[in-house]
Design a protein around this motif. Structure first.
Motif, PDB file in Angstrom:
ATOM      1  N   SER A   1       0.829  -1.212   0.000  1.00  0.00           N
ATOM      2  CA  SER A   1       0.000   0.000   0.000  1.00  0.00           C
ATOM      3  C   SER A   1       0.861   1.260   0.000  1.00  0.00           C
ATOM      4  O   SER A   1       0.520   2.244  -0.654  1.00  0.00           O
ATOM      5  N   GLU A   2       1.985   1.246   0.712  1.00  0.00           N
ATOM      6  CA  GLU A   2       2.871   2.416   0.688  1.00  0.00           C
ATOM      7  C   GLU A   2       3.468   2.627  -0.697  1.00  0.00           C
ATOM      8  O   GLU A   2       3.576   3.757  -1.163  1.00  0.00           O
ATOM      9  N   PHE A   3       3.848   1.538  -1.332  1.00  0.00           N
ATOM     10  CA  PHE A   3       4.444   1.646  -2.664  1.00  0.00           C
ATOM     11  C   PHE A   3       3.433   2.179  -3.676  1.00  0.00           C
ATOM     12  O   PHE A   3       3.708   3.127  -4.416  1.00  0.00           O
ATOM     13  N   ILE A   4       2.250   1.599  -3.699  1.00  0.00           N
ATOM     14  CA  ILE A   4       1.221   1.994  -4.672  1.00  0.00           C
ATOM     15  C   ILE A   4       0.744   3.417  -4.407  1.00  0.00           C
ATOM     16  O   ILE A   4       0.545   4.200  -5.346  1.00  0.00           O
ATOM     17  N   SER A   5       0.580   3.771  -3.124  1.00  0.00           N
ATOM     18  CA  SER A   5       0.094   5.121  -2.826  1.00  0.00           C
ATOM     19  C   SER A   5       1.124   6.186  -3.238  1.00  0.00           C
ATOM     20  O   SER A   5       0.739   7.272  -3.696  1.00  0.00           O
ATOM     21  N   ALA A   6       2.411   5.905  -3.090  1.00  0.00           N
ATOM     22  CA  ALA A   6       3.424   6.881  -3.519  1.00  0.00           C
ATOM     23  C   ALA A   6       3.363   7.096  -5.024  1.00  0.00           C
ATOM     24  O   ALA A   6       3.458   8.235  -5.503  1.00  0.00           O
ATOM     25  N   ILE A   7       3.164   6.027  -5.782  1.00  0.00           N
ATOM     26  CA  ILE A   7       3.062   6.159  -7.238  1.00  0.00           C
ATOM     27  C   ILE A   7       1.810   6.935  -7.624  1.00  0.00           C
ATOM     28  O   ILE A   7       1.847   7.817  -8.489  1.00  0.00           O
ATOM     29  N   ILE A   8       0.690   6.635  -6.988  1.00  0.00           N
ATOM     30  CA  ILE A   8      -0.570   7.322  -7.305  1.00  0.00           C
ATOM     31  C   ILE A   8      -0.480   8.805  -6.967  1.00  0.00           C
ATOM     32  O   ILE A   8      -0.923   9.655  -7.743  1.00  0.00           O
TER      33      ILE A   8
END
Length: 120
Positions: free
Chosen positions: A52-59
């Motif tokens: 979730s941290e990885f995906i949220s940073a990209i979004i």
């Protein structure tokens, strides 16, 4: 008669001891299984946190790039640059969580705050 009674008592004691040994073995196996299940749950929790941290940073990077492009009119370049920055931030967050990259030491953070904000 008393001899027969003592033999029966001994037989019952042996049976009880064997049943207790079986139950203790089952209890140990259940304890191990519960410990393994707890470790698995912790692993799933950590995996969800990291993803979730990885995906949220990209979004967030893509969204900021889109907004930058929308208001400034730079075409796709703002989104491309901010998407890459978001990807790098996501990788850095994952590496911090896993432990490959250490977070800043609390003393270093305190020195940064002292240098910036108190006006002395």
């Amino acid at each position: 008669m008393t001899e027969h009674r003592e033999e029966d008592l001994e037989e019952r004691r042996r049976r009880l001891a064997s049943e207790l040994a079986v139950r203790d073995g089952k209890a140990r196996d259940e304890g191990r299984a519960e410990s393994n299940a707890e470790q698995t749950r912790k692993g799933y929790g950590m995996a969800m946190k990291i993803s979730s941290e990885f995906i949220s940073a990209i979004i967030v990077g893509a969204l900021l790039g889109y907004l930058f492009d929308h208001f400034v009119g730079t075409g796709p370049w703002g989104m491309i640059v901010m998407l890459l920055i978001g990807f790098c931030a996501g990788v850095l967050n994952v590496m911090r969580v896993v432990g490959y990259v250490a977070s800043p030491h609390p003393a270093d953070r305190k020195m940064d705050l002292d240098d910036k904000g108190d006006g002395r």
